[in-house]
Structures are given as C-alpha cells and as structure tokens.
Design a protein around this motif. Structure first.
Motif, PDB file in Angstrom:
ATOM      1  N   MET A   1       0.823  -1.209   0.000  1.00  0.00           N
ATOM      2  CA  MET A   1       0.000   0.000   0.000  1.00  0.00           C
ATOM      3  C   MET A   1       0.854   1.254   0.000  1.00  0.00           C
ATOM      4  N   ALA A   2       1.335   1.562   1.220  1.00  0.00           N
ATOM      5  CA  ALA A   2       2.117   2.791   1.327  1.00  0.00           C
ATOM      6  C   ALA A   2       3.460   2.595   0.645  1.00  0.00           C
ATOM      7  N   ALA A   3       3.620   3.244  -0.467  1.00  0.00           N
ATOM      8  CA  ALA A   3       4.786   2.964  -1.293  1.00  0.00           C
ATOM      9  C   ALA A   3       6.013   3.765  -0.870  1.00  0.00           C
ATOM     10  N   THR A   4       5.816   5.020  -0.572  1.00  0.00           N
ATOM     11  CA  THR A   4       6.981   5.843  -0.251  1.00  0.00           C
ATOM     12  C   THR A   4       7.086   6.115   1.246  1.00  0.00           C
ATOM     13  N   THR A   5       6.064   6.761   1.780  1.00  0.00           N
ATOM     14  CA  THR A   5       6.045   7.025   3.207  1.00  0.00           C
ATOM     15  C   THR A   5       4.718   6.544   3.755  1.00  0.00           C
TER      16      THR A   5
ATOM     17  N   TYR B   1       9.277   6.031  -5.636  1.00  0.00           N
ATOM     18  CA  TYR B   1       8.445   5.087  -6.386  1.00  0.00           C
ATOM     19  C   TYR B   1       8.924   4.984  -7.831  1.00  0.00           C
ATOM     20  N   LEU B   2       9.213   6.132  -8.437  1.00  0.00           N
ATOM     21  CA  LEU B   2       9.587   6.144  -9.852  1.00  0.00           C
ATOM     22  C   LEU B   2      10.901   5.408 -10.087  1.00  0.00           C
ATOM     23  N   VAL B   3      11.900   5.695  -9.260  1.00  0.00           N
ATOM     24  CA  VAL B   3      13.204   5.065  -9.488  1.00  0.00           C
ATOM     25  C   VAL B   3      13.267   3.677  -8.854  1.00  0.00           C
ATOM     26  N   GLY B   4      12.243   3.299  -8.123  1.00  0.00           N
ATOM     27  CA  GLY B   4      12.222   1.983  -7.483  1.00  0.00           C
ATOM     28  C   GLY B   4      11.282   1.039  -8.202  1.00  0.00           C
ATOM     29  N   ASP B   5      10.109   0.848  -7.594  1.00  0.00           N
ATOM     30  CA  ASP B   5       9.120  -0.080  -8.132  1.00  0.00           C
ATOM     31  C   ASP B   5       8.877   0.118  -9.630  1.00  0.00           C
ATOM     32  N   LEU B   6       8.602   1.368 -10.005  1.00  0.00           N
ATOM     33  CA  LEU B   6       8.203   1.599 -11.393  1.00  0.00           C
ATOM     34  C   LEU B   6       9.326   1.283 -12.364  1.00  0.00           C
TER      35      LEU B   6
ATOM     36  N   TRP C   1       9.723  -2.337 -12.756  1.00  0.00           N
ATOM     37  CA  TRP C   1       8.619  -2.870 -13.558  1.00  0.00           C
ATOM     38  C   TRP C   1       8.883  -2.623 -15.043  1.00  0.00           C
ATOM     39  N   VAL C   2       9.350  -1.422 -15.364  1.00  0.00           N
ATOM     40  CA  VAL C   2       9.626  -1.086 -16.760  1.00  0.00           C
ATOM     41  C   VAL C   2      10.736  -1.981 -17.304  1.00  0.00           C
ATOM     42  N   GLU C   3      11.753  -2.218 -16.492  1.00  0.00           N
ATOM     43  CA  GLU C   3      12.855  -3.054 -16.967  1.00  0.00           C
ATOM     44  C   GLU C   3      12.395  -4.492 -17.226  1.00  0.00           C
ATOM     45  N   ARG C   4      11.586  -5.014 -16.296  1.00  0.00           N
ATOM     46  CA  ARG C   4      11.064  -6.363 -16.502  1.00  0.00           C
ATOM     47  C   ARG C   4      10.236  -6.441 -17.783  1.00  0.00           C
ATOM     48  N   GLN C   5       9.337  -5.456 -17.921  1.00  0.00           N
ATOM     49  CA  GLN C   5       8.447  -5.450 -19.072  1.00  0.00           C
ATOM     50  C   GLN C   5       9.236  -5.293 -20.377  1.00  0.00           C
TER      51      GLN C   5
END
Lengths: 227, 227
Positions: free
Chosen positions: A1-5, A143-148, A151-155
């Motif tokens: 849920m809480a992604a950053t803070t 979030y952008l430099v982490g999860d997202l 995700w972009v690299e995997r995709q």
DNA sequence: TAGCGTCCTGACCGGTTGGTCAATAATCGC
DNA sequence: GCGATTATTGACCAACCGGTCAGGACGCTA
C-alpha cells in the motif's frame, strides 16, 4: 500500500500522551473521517494543485471544520503525501497482472484497457499524479526510481524477447510504454480539452470504449503483433 | 497572436491619464521588461502552478522588484493570461503547416515531429498548458472550442478522405489526434517521470529523436499508411 | 454510570500574499 | 536642455493561509 512514506494519519494517534502507544484498533470514526478527508483532498488537489489547494477548502468539501482536518493530518504536506500514497497503491495494483505469457497481443491489450479503465474510474487520482510529475515528482521519486523502474525493466525484457522471436516489430520498449501511458492517461488528465474539442458535456462509457479500441488497434498493429 | 484576450500589458499604459490614449510606439523598455516577465512567469507557473506561483517569485526570477511587475501587469491573473496567450500563438503556428496533400504518411510524420520538437524547445510552455487543462481549461475554453475544434474537424475530414480512398485504415480520426497529442506532449509534461525511469539526468537530443521515431513508426504502421 | 481515551471545534496567531501608492528617476520628443 | 511621459521602487496594507490550542462533547469498556 504505502509505497513511499506511511500514511501517517493511520499510524499516528492525535497527540500521543506517551511516546509510542500503538493504536488499539484504529477506531472506525477515524477510519471513516480519514477516508472522507482523503477523498476531498484528492478532488481539491486535482482541481487546484498543491499550491492552489487550501486546507479550508479540503475540510469544507469533506464537510468538516478545518481544525478537524488538522486533527487527523498535522500538515497540508502530510495529507498530500497520504493522497499520493493511496494513488500509488492503486497504480501498483493495476500494474501487476500483466506478466509472462507468450501472447503479446493479449498482454498489451489487457494492459491498455486496464489503464483506460483506471482513467475513467479514478480521473482525479490521475490528475493529482500528473500534477505531481509536472512539479518535478519530488514526493514520488522513490516510487519512480524503485518499483516503477524495475517494472519497466522487466516489461522491456519481456518485449525484447518477443522481438527476438519475431512476435513483435523491433521497437523501443521503453518508449512504447511511455506512449501507452500517455495515450491512456490523457483521457483523464486532458478531459477538459477532449470535452471542449468534441463538444460533449462529458465523456460517455462508449467514448471510453472507443478510445480504448483506437489505442489498442493503433498499438497492436503499430508494433506488428498479431491479434 | 493573441488568441483569446489581448495581452493587456502591451496595450495598456501604466495608468492612463485619460480614458483612452493609444500607446505611441510601445517603448522598447516596456517591450523588453514585459518579455523578461513573461519568460519568468512561464517558468514559475510551469513549475508551481497558478496557485503555487507568487508574483514575488516571478519578479525575483525576472530580476525586477515586485512592484515593477505590478506596473506592467496589474494582477497575477493578468500576467497568467498573457503567458497563456503567448503559448497559444506558439501552438497555432505549429498547427498550420499540415494541410492538404495526398500523402498521409508525410503529413502525419511531419506533424508528429513538429509536435515533439515543440516539446523539446518549449517544455515549460507545454507544462503551463497542461496545468491549465488540468484545472478545467477555464481561461482557454475559447481557443479550444474555436480555433482548435475547427482545426480538428478539418483534419478529421482530411483523414476520412484518406480512409475512403484506402490510404489509411478505418480509425477514428479524433481519437488518433488525441493519441498523437498525448504521445508527443508527454515528453515535455512527464519529463520528470521519464528521467526517473530511464535513470538519465536529462533527455538528450538523441532521446527526442528516438522518441519521435518510435511515435512515428507506431502511428504510421498503426493506422496502416504506407511510408 | 463512572472514567478514560478519542474526537470535535471556535477562536486565535504569525507569516505570507496580491496589490497599492507616492515619491523619485530615467527617457523621450521637440 | 526642457517639459512630459514612462519607468522604478521601498514601504505599506488588508485578506488569507497553515497551523495551534484549550476545553468541551462523545463513545466505549467495566
């Protein structure tokens, strides 16, 4: 849920009498009011932006006195972060389903339709997110430099596999994703422009369907995947 | 130039002694200072939004005292409208070139590349425009339902002709335009997201070229026009 | 029903904001 | 070089904003 803070309102009691006292059951009144405030805040931030929003306007929209807002969220910044957190949760949930599978057309189509559904069902969330990026994305950089990014690299890996196996034209996967994001979110973010240009008072369910059809057609044929 | 309302700073003397006295030649000092202020305002509005921008910040960025800003633009609203006017002039100029001609591929490609060049050369203008639409497009409704809507109708007619003559797949021309707008403007508006996801400090000239290539490839093949 | 933690809120406060103004300086047409 | 217009700016102000706080209301549990 809480992604950053963490969404502080849910873990931080009004003004803890002692240093740390975990909330017993996080009362139902609190939960309800926090939700009303987040809904109101999302709407106001979407319409006015962070700088243009006032805590008074948010409270008014939530039907509560301003002091009550500040009881649950100590600062404007804090309620803003909580709104962003909720949005990122929504975004992440929408991202997951599309993973492996050797049917590019199905994966791409499902993803595009999911993103457009998100634009239709949560336009205000989309606008708050858009504004945050316009402002430099300071609050969601993690979030952008982490999860997202992961995700972009995997995709992208997945797509490069498709390209090698001839299931898809050689196209830059990252730019393809940027185009898909832009084309789908525009139906929420630029709604006012779309309504003005088409002369409609509001985009109907059919309009969204036609939008999704167009984007799907364009992307699938555009990168040469068989339907 | 001025698409919706006149840029008042250029026609309105400081405080006219008599009701209407047309400015003789609109002095060069005025012209220079107005331009500096508009540049600064565009940057601040792009970064902070209308509500988050302060006249003090704009004046500071322009290197002038705040009172001097209010000498040229009576209100914050007025300098904002002037900034929007300048942007609409830019947009309209970019729209014109693409008209008739029986080569869909050439027309579409030229348009896409022109739009992406605009994103690269005037990212702040694009962001101010995006924010204005996010806020409901109240100040530019006239432009949207006027010039822009007519332009879209003309362009749609043209495309429908291409479709009838088999030069292009049957695709909704209006949605196609929305997708092109979104895909091209995203490189200005969502720059922060793109930089975060790609891990680059800034988008290079080559990045923009690759972006344009990808969008062109996707759109041309996607709606079945021969190159 | 007593007691305690949670919730509520009117009144208040210091800082900021958009905007004004009067006095001064620079520039321009002649 | 002189009068008139245009430009400059520090000081100022009322309105508004985010945030605080004291004290009372409410809602649980025993």
């Amino acid at each position: 849920m809480a992604a950053t803070t963490a969404a502080i309102a849910e873990t931080d009691a009004p003004r803890r009498r002692r240093a740390d006292r975990s909330l017993p059951t996080a009362g139902r009144i609190r939960r309800a009011n926090v939700e009303r405030l987040l809904d109101a805040a999302e709407a106001v931030f979407a319409e006015k932006g962070y700088g243009g929003a006032t805590t008074a306007a948010i409270a008014l929209r939530a039907g509560l006195p301003k002091a009550n807002l500040h009881y649950y969220f100590r600062t404007k910044e804090q309620i803003y972060r909580a709104v962003l957190d909720r949005i990122l949760g929504l975004w992440l949930a929408a991202f997951d389903p599309a993973t492996a599978g050797d049917d590019p057309a199905a994966v791409l189509e499902a993803y595009i339709r999911a993103k457009i559904r998100l634009s239709r069902e949560h336009p205000q969330a989309s606008r708050v997110f858009a504004r945050e990026i316009l402002s430099g994305a300071l609050h969601i950089r993690g979030y952008l430099v982490g999860d997202l990014r992961r995700w972009v690299e995997r995709q992208s890996e997945l797509m490069r596999g498709w390209i090698e196996r001839g299931l898809m034209d050689p196209i830059d996967p990252v730019h393809l994703l940027f185009v898909i994001w832009a084309a789908t979110q525009t139906y929420a973010d630029f709604d006012a422009q779309i309504r003005a240009v088409t002369g409609k008072r509001a985009q109907s369910h059919e309009d969204y369907t036609r939008a999704a059809d167009t984007v799907v057609q364009l992307v699938l044929k555009g990168c040469g995947v068989q339907r």
